[in-house]
Design a protein around this motif. Sequence first.
Motif, PDB file in Angstrom:
ATOM      1  N   GLU A   9     -23.224 -70.639 -37.815  1.00 32.61           N
ATOM      2  CA  GLU A   9     -23.075 -69.238 -38.190  1.00 32.61           C
ATOM      3  C   GLU A   9     -24.363 -68.481 -37.871  1.00 32.61           C
ATOM      4  O   GLU A   9     -25.462 -69.023 -38.015  1.00 32.61           O
ATOM      5  CB  GLU A   9     -22.773 -69.115 -39.685  1.00 32.61           C
TER       6      GLU A   9
ATOM      7  N   ARG B   7     -17.345 -75.992 -44.816  1.00 37.21           N
ATOM      8  CA  ARG B   7     -18.035 -75.114 -45.759  1.00 37.21           C
ATOM      9  C   ARG B   7     -18.263 -75.813 -47.093  1.00 37.21           C
ATOM     10  O   ARG B   7     -17.491 -76.684 -47.501  1.00 37.21           O
ATOM     11  CB  ARG B   7     -17.227 -73.827 -45.975  1.00 37.21           C
TER      12      ARG B   7
ATOM     13  N   GLY C 110     -21.851 -72.294 -44.525  1.00 32.61           N
ATOM     14  CA  GLY C 110     -21.037 -72.822 -43.451  1.00 32.61           C
ATOM     15  C   GLY C 110     -21.859 -73.527 -42.391  1.00 32.61           C
ATOM     16  O   GLY C 110     -23.042 -73.840 -42.609  1.00 32.61           O
TER      17      GLY C 110
ATOM     18  N   TYR D  49     -16.017 -65.155 -41.810  1.00 37.96           N
ATOM     19  CA  TYR D  49     -14.898 -66.047 -41.496  1.00 37.96           C
ATOM     20  C   TYR D  49     -13.599 -65.324 -41.162  1.00 37.96           C
ATOM     21  O   TYR D  49     -12.576 -65.966 -40.945  1.00 37.96           O
ATOM     22  CB  TYR D  49     -14.628 -66.987 -42.685  1.00 37.96           C
TER      23      TYR D  49
END
Length: 220
Positions: free
Chosen positions: A4, A52, A71, A157
């Motif tokens: 991420e 996650r 994440g 997300y």
Amino acid sequence: MDPEPGEFLSLLSPDDAAALRAAGRPKRWDRGDSVMGEGDRGGWALVLMEGRVKVSSHTSSGTEVVLAVRGPGALLGEMSAIDGSPRSATVTALEPIAGVVIGDFPAFLQAHGRIAVLLMQLVTAKLRDSDRKRIEYGAFDTTGRVATRLIEMAERYGEKTNGGLRVALPLSQDELAGWTGASREAVSKALRTLRDRGLIETGRRRVVIHDLEGLRKRAR
């Protein structure tokens, strides 16, 4: 799975990322597994590669407070690994996860000075985020805090659909309550308010955001 944006692994160069993987060992956990426990000691840290987790702590009355959802690319357990203090939170897998365990994290940082500097930047960002959340708790009502958490999940997300942004929430309403610092009943009421305004649609562990800008206005 790509890290991420803003997470530890996304800050590393390809060479640094390769050095980190070479220094660690891969490990997997199933959904619901405890990855780290509050109060545990350990010199190891974890870089999350897939899935996650929730980071949580418990009050003296036993209430769970969710501090964050992290994440791919996240670095976990680094503070305890560096200073040897007991871990300040519990990390639990919200879905099947995979990561790289760095057994002697301080030694790894000593050997990779550039990564140590990036870690300081990351810790600073975490402190800023913690300060922001404390302000939210004092300034926002429950509906505003729930809206803020949904926006955060959508930005990280969300998947575009014909109806808006679909977010598969790995959190139960109890966990969402712990993340917003409110009771389950108050969170349920807040979600109902947002639904009634046409901003969101909810289902089992999912939310579809029909009006992201409207949700941002409500959060403010």
